[in-house]
Design a protein around this motif. Structure first.
Motif, PDB file in Angstrom:
ATOM      1  N   GLY A  50       1.197  -5.826  -3.888  1.00 21.46           N
ATOM      2  CA  GLY A  50       0.577  -6.299  -5.115  1.00 21.46           C
ATOM      3  C   GLY A  50       0.166  -5.106  -5.952  1.00 21.46           C
ATOM      4  N   ARG A  51      -1.131  -4.992  -6.247  1.00 22.74           N
ATOM      5  CA  ARG A  51      -1.643  -3.849  -6.997  1.00 22.74           C
ATOM      6  C   ARG A  51      -2.207  -2.766  -6.083  1.00 22.74           C
ATOM      7  NH1 ARG A  51       0.294  -3.369 -11.683  1.00 22.74           N
ATOM      8  NH2 ARG A  51      -1.530  -2.198 -12.419  1.00 22.74           N
ATOM      9  N   ARG A  52      -2.242  -3.043  -4.769  1.00 24.04           N
ATOM     10  CA  ARG A  52      -2.827  -2.091  -3.821  1.00 24.04           C
ATOM     11  C   ARG A  52      -1.790  -1.076  -3.364  1.00 24.04           C
ATOM     12  NH1 ARG A  52      -7.857  -0.434  -3.450  1.00 24.04           N
ATOM     13  NH2 ARG A  52      -8.296   0.555  -1.447  1.00 24.04           N
ATOM     14  N   VAL A  53      -2.110   0.199  -3.541  1.00 16.11           N
ATOM     15  CA  VAL A  53      -1.205   1.294  -3.189  1.00 16.11           C
ATOM     16  C   VAL A  53      -1.803   2.081  -2.026  1.00 16.11           C
ATOM     17  CG1 VAL A  53      -0.106   3.422  -3.985  1.00 16.11           C
ATOM     18  CG2 VAL A  53      -0.367   1.481  -5.561  1.00 16.11           C
ATOM     19  N   THR A  54      -0.979   2.382  -1.042  1.00 18.26           N
ATOM     20  CA  THR A  54      -1.389   3.225   0.084  1.00 18.26           C
ATOM     21  C   THR A  54      -0.355   4.334   0.254  1.00 18.26           C
ATOM     22  OG1 THR A  54      -2.441   1.359   1.215  1.00 18.26           O
ATOM     23  CG2 THR A  54      -1.965   3.323   2.532  1.00 18.26           C
ATOM     24  N   ILE A  55      -0.817   5.573   0.253  1.00 15.44           N
ATOM     25  CA  ILE A  55       0.064   6.734   0.442  1.00 15.44           C
ATOM     26  C   ILE A  55      -0.392   7.462   1.700  1.00 15.44           C
ATOM     27  CG2 ILE A  55       0.971   8.866  -0.545  1.00 15.44           C
ATOM     28  CD1 ILE A  55       0.164   7.835  -3.302  1.00 15.44           C
ATOM     29  N   GLU A  90      -6.212   0.947  -6.280  1.00 19.92           N
ATOM     30  CA  GLU A  90      -5.660  -0.158  -7.050  1.00 19.92           C
ATOM     31  C   GLU A  90      -4.886   0.412  -8.230  1.00 19.92           C
ATOM     32  OE1 GLU A  90      -5.781  -3.511  -6.548  1.00 19.92           O
ATOM     33  OE2 GLU A  90      -6.758  -3.136  -4.614  1.00 19.92           O
ATOM     34  N   ALA A  91      -3.671  -0.027  -8.413  1.00 21.85           N
ATOM     35  CA  ALA A  91      -2.859   0.479  -9.519  1.00 21.85           C
ATOM     36  C   ALA A  91      -3.554   0.161 -10.846  1.00 21.85           C
ATOM     37  CB  ALA A  91      -1.474  -0.154  -9.492  1.00 21.85           C
ATOM     38  N   PRO A  92      -3.696   1.141 -11.717  1.00 26.34           N
ATOM     39  CA  PRO A  92      -4.368   0.922 -12.996  1.00 26.34           C
ATOM     40  C   PRO A  92      -3.465   0.195 -13.987  1.00 26.34           C
ATOM     41  CG  PRO A  92      -3.536   3.145 -12.903  1.00 26.34           C
ATOM     42  CD  PRO A  92      -3.232   2.531 -11.560  1.00 26.34           C
ATOM     43  N   ASP A  93      -4.074  -0.295 -15.062  1.00 24.82           N
ATOM     44  CA  ASP A  93      -3.283  -0.886 -16.141  1.00 24.82           C
ATOM     45  C   ASP A  93      -2.486   0.201 -16.864  1.00 24.82           C
ATOM     46  OD1 ASP A  93      -4.483  -3.355 -15.560  1.00 24.82           O
ATOM     47  OD2 ASP A  93      -6.156  -2.927 -16.917  1.00 24.82           O
TER      48      ASP A  93
END
Length: 264
Positions: free
Chosen positions: A64-69, A166-169
């Motif tokens: 979704g909008r959640r990013v994990t690196i 969270e991925a920004p707009d």
């Protein structure tokens, strides 16, 4: 160089055990700083515990909008990830500007953040995105992680395992790079998520990466590069060296911030 013992653990738990069981061990992430300081005999660890081969610390996940690196993910992998670019292209662009191809294929995001070089790029992204740094012991908000030049909230033996946000707009990054090292003489990362705007600066602060509240307030009211023109940046807490004066860096912050907004 001098004699040192090299260890290649396969898990985070093994890495922590190896470090605690050695006389003066150091974690090795990408080695872009540690190996160089060892060659100059400015660091003399008895053991090197290599984190680059711990599978659980590698890779990029977007849900979704959640990013994990993963912390062992290289700069080149961050720059080339199509999945990450779809969620947050600014951090991919930032990674593509780090050093040269050799550095980007060896250096890791976790190593850069743990080292916290005042001219490194990733601290601006992590602080600008309001990210969370996940370690083998806890989770640390970016606002609480950076504590000064080459200084962080990490405890002895603590390992960064991943970075999440969270991925920004919208987000953008711009830097004025040293032509030799490609380190940021001043770099600015801007991010907008809903009504919240964050502006983080690297390469300029005398205490390392920092946020600019005046720019955040202005961009929250109106997302436009033009609103930054009237903001004055105080040079009293900025670095001055052979490359640029504090006043020059103060002006660069405004210029790079405008470019970052336009890039976003």
């Amino acid at each position: 160089m001098y004699a040192t013992s090299y260890h290649r653990p396969s898990s985070v738990e093994d890495a922590a055990r190896l470090l605690s069981g050695s006389e003066d061990a150091k974690y090795l992430a990408g080695g872009q700083t540690l190996i160089a300081t060892m060659k100059q005999r400015l660091a003399e660890p008895s053991d090197l515990v290599d984190l680059r081969h711990v599978d659980s610390m590698k890779g990029i996940k977007v849900e979704g909008r959640r990013v994990t690196i993963g912390a062992a993910t290289t700069h080149a992998e961050v720059a080339a990830s199509a999945e990450l670019r779809a969620a947050c292209p600014a951090i991919c662009d930032l990674a593509s500007l780090i050093g040269d191809p050799h550095v980007r294929h060896m250096g890791t995001i976790g190593g850069s953040l743990a080292n916290n070089d005042p001219a490194a790029d990733y601290p601006a992204a992590v602080l600008g995105l309001g990210a969370t740094l996940v370690t083998n012991q806890r989770q640390i908000a970016a606002d609480d992680f950076f504590e000064g030049l080459f200084d962080t909230a990490l405890e002895e033996g603590e390992i960064i395992t991943a970075i999440t946000f969270e991925a920004p707009d919208k987000a953008g990054y711009a830097k004025f790079a040293n032509p030799a090292s490609r380190f940021a003489m001043t770099g600015v990362f801007v991010a907008k998520a809903g009504g919240n705007v964050r502006v983080a600066v690297t390469g300029a602060g005398s205490e390392g990466v920092f946020r600019v509240s005046e720019m955040e307030a202005a961009l929250s009211s109106q997302w436009s590069a033009d609103v930054l023109s009237s903001i004055s940046v105080d040079p009293s807490n900025l670095m001055a060296d052979m490359h640029a004066s504090a006043e020059y860096r103060a002006n660069l912050i405004k210029v790079m911030a405008r470019r970052a907004v336009m890039a976003a």
